[in-house]
Design a protein around this motif. Structure first.
Motif, PDB file in Angstrom:
ATOM      1  N   VAL A 175       4.187 -24.012 -16.997  1.00  0.00           N
ATOM      2  CA  VAL A 175       4.003 -24.857 -18.168  1.00  0.00           C
ATOM      3  C   VAL A 175       4.343 -26.283 -17.775  1.00  0.00           C
ATOM      4  O   VAL A 175       5.414 -26.556 -17.226  1.00  0.00           O
ATOM      5  CB  VAL A 175       4.875 -24.393 -19.356  1.00  0.00           C
ATOM      6  N   LEU A 176       3.401 -27.180 -18.048  1.00  0.00           N
ATOM      7  CA  LEU A 176       3.551 -28.597 -17.724  1.00  0.00           C
ATOM      8  C   LEU A 176       3.395 -29.414 -19.000  1.00  0.00           C
ATOM      9  O   LEU A 176       2.897 -28.920 -20.001  1.00  0.00           O
ATOM     10  CB  LEU A 176       2.469 -29.029 -16.720  1.00  0.00           C
ATOM     11  N   ARG A 177       3.759 -30.669 -18.911  1.00  0.00           N
ATOM     12  CA  ARG A 177       3.534 -31.605 -20.012  1.00  0.00           C
ATOM     13  C   ARG A 177       2.739 -32.782 -19.487  1.00  0.00           C
ATOM     14  O   ARG A 177       3.019 -33.298 -18.418  1.00  0.00           O
ATOM     15  CB  ARG A 177       4.846 -32.124 -20.569  1.00  0.00           C
ATOM     16  N   TYR A 178       1.762 -33.175 -20.275  1.00  0.00           N
ATOM     17  CA  TYR A 178       1.045 -34.422 -20.024  1.00  0.00           C
ATOM     18  C   TYR A 178       1.039 -35.171 -21.342  1.00  0.00           C
ATOM     19  O   TYR A 178       0.476 -34.687 -22.326  1.00  0.00           O
ATOM     20  CB  TYR A 178      -0.383 -34.180 -19.520  1.00  0.00           C
ATOM     21  N   ASN A 179       1.683 -36.343 -21.359  1.00  0.00           N
ATOM     22  CA  ASN A 179       1.918 -37.079 -22.602  1.00  0.00           C
ATOM     23  C   ASN A 179       2.576 -36.132 -23.600  1.00  0.00           C
ATOM     24  O   ASN A 179       3.582 -35.544 -23.308  1.00  0.00           O
ATOM     25  CB  ASN A 179       0.630 -37.703 -23.130  1.00  0.00           C
ATOM     26  N   ASN A 180       1.986 -35.924 -24.743  1.00  0.00           N
ATOM     27  CA  ASN A 180       2.597 -35.038 -25.733  1.00  0.00           C
ATOM     28  C   ASN A 180       1.912 -33.670 -25.766  1.00  0.00           C
ATOM     29  O   ASN A 180       2.071 -32.918 -26.704  1.00  0.00           O
ATOM     30  CB  ASN A 180       2.535 -35.679 -27.123  1.00  0.00           C
ATOM     31  N   LYS A 181       1.147 -33.366 -24.728  1.00  0.00           N
ATOM     32  CA  LYS A 181       0.410 -32.098 -24.685  1.00  0.00           C
ATOM     33  C   LYS A 181       1.058 -31.109 -23.723  1.00  0.00           C
ATOM     34  O   LYS A 181       1.521 -31.481 -22.660  1.00  0.00           O
ATOM     35  CB  LYS A 181      -1.031 -32.357 -24.251  1.00  0.00           C
ATOM     36  N   ARG A 182       1.050 -29.853 -24.111  1.00  0.00           N
ATOM     37  CA  ARG A 182       1.531 -28.771 -23.240  1.00  0.00           C
ATOM     38  C   ARG A 182       0.326 -28.189 -22.516  1.00  0.00           C
ATOM     39  O   ARG A 182      -0.730 -27.984 -23.113  1.00  0.00           O
ATOM     40  CB  ARG A 182       2.226 -27.692 -24.058  1.00  0.00           C
ATOM     41  N   ILE A 183       0.514 -27.918 -21.234  1.00  0.00           N
ATOM     42  CA  ILE A 183      -0.513 -27.286 -20.415  1.00  0.00           C
ATOM     43  C   ILE A 183       0.116 -26.034 -19.825  1.00  0.00           C
ATOM     44  O   ILE A 183       1.118 -26.113 -19.122  1.00  0.00           O
ATOM     45  CB  ILE A 183      -0.987 -28.215 -19.278  1.00  0.00           C
ATOM     46  N   ALA A 184      -0.465 -24.884 -20.140  1.00  0.00           N
ATOM     47  CA  ALA A 184       0.026 -23.612 -19.591  1.00  0.00           C
ATOM     48  C   ALA A 184      -1.039 -23.063 -18.643  1.00  0.00           C
ATOM     49  O   ALA A 184      -2.232 -23.089 -18.949  1.00  0.00           O
ATOM     50  CB  ALA A 184       0.312 -22.625 -20.706  1.00  0.00           C
ATOM     51  N   ILE A 185      -0.578 -22.573 -17.492  1.00  0.00           N
ATOM     52  CA  ILE A 185      -1.479 -22.040 -16.480  1.00  0.00           C
ATOM     53  C   ILE A 185      -0.991 -20.651 -16.090  1.00  0.00           C
ATOM     54  O   ILE A 185       0.184 -20.456 -15.796  1.00  0.00           O
ATOM     55  CB  ILE A 185      -1.502 -22.948 -15.229  1.00  0.00           C
TER      56      ILE A 185
END
Length: 140
Positions: free
Chosen positions: A3-13
């Protein structure tokens, strides 16, 4: 799952093993893409580049899912991107964007009866090469 963050968005891989890909396209929501590539880092970089392109208005695809495909493949043609990095039976990566990204991935993995696999880092030189490929879309 990463799980990563880009700006205020969560990105799950998530890295998954799937035997039948035909059913997956029926359950993928707009915030989830599936890619047949080797490195989770490539998924993360392509996703961040896709998000940035929509923020700047420089996206080449109409949807974030399409833009992720283009970025991951390093091409401007969706048809070519699907051939290069589109879902295939066997190992694939799922990427979700949004407030509930992890839950979205877990739901899909359950629905398609896929098996989640451990995520391992790729070799640094391979990652650099893949990043260059993804960045090419900006200059094409």
């Amino acid at each position: 799952m990463k799980v990563l963050r880009y700006n205020n968005k969560r990105i799950a891989i998530a890295r998954i093993l799937i035997e039948n890909i035909t059913s997956i396209f029926e359950v993928l929501p707009n915030n989830v893409q599936i890619l047949n590539i080797k490195c989770w880092e490539q998924v993360a970089f392509a996703t961040i580049l896709a998000l940035k392109s929509f923020e700047r208005g420089t996206n080449k695809a109409k949807t974030i899912k399409g833009e992720i495909l283009l970025r991951a493949s390093g091409t401007l043609q969706i048809k070519d991107a699907i051939l290069q990095v589109g879902a295939k039976e066997g190992e694939n990566f799922l990427v979700a964007i949004g407030e509930h990204a992890e839950g979205d991935l877990r739901d899909i993995i359950t629905k398609i009866s896929a098996r989640e696999l451990p995520i391992v880092d790729c070799e640094e030189e391979k990652v650099k090469e893949l990043f260059e490929c993804a960045a090419l879309v900006d200059v094409l």
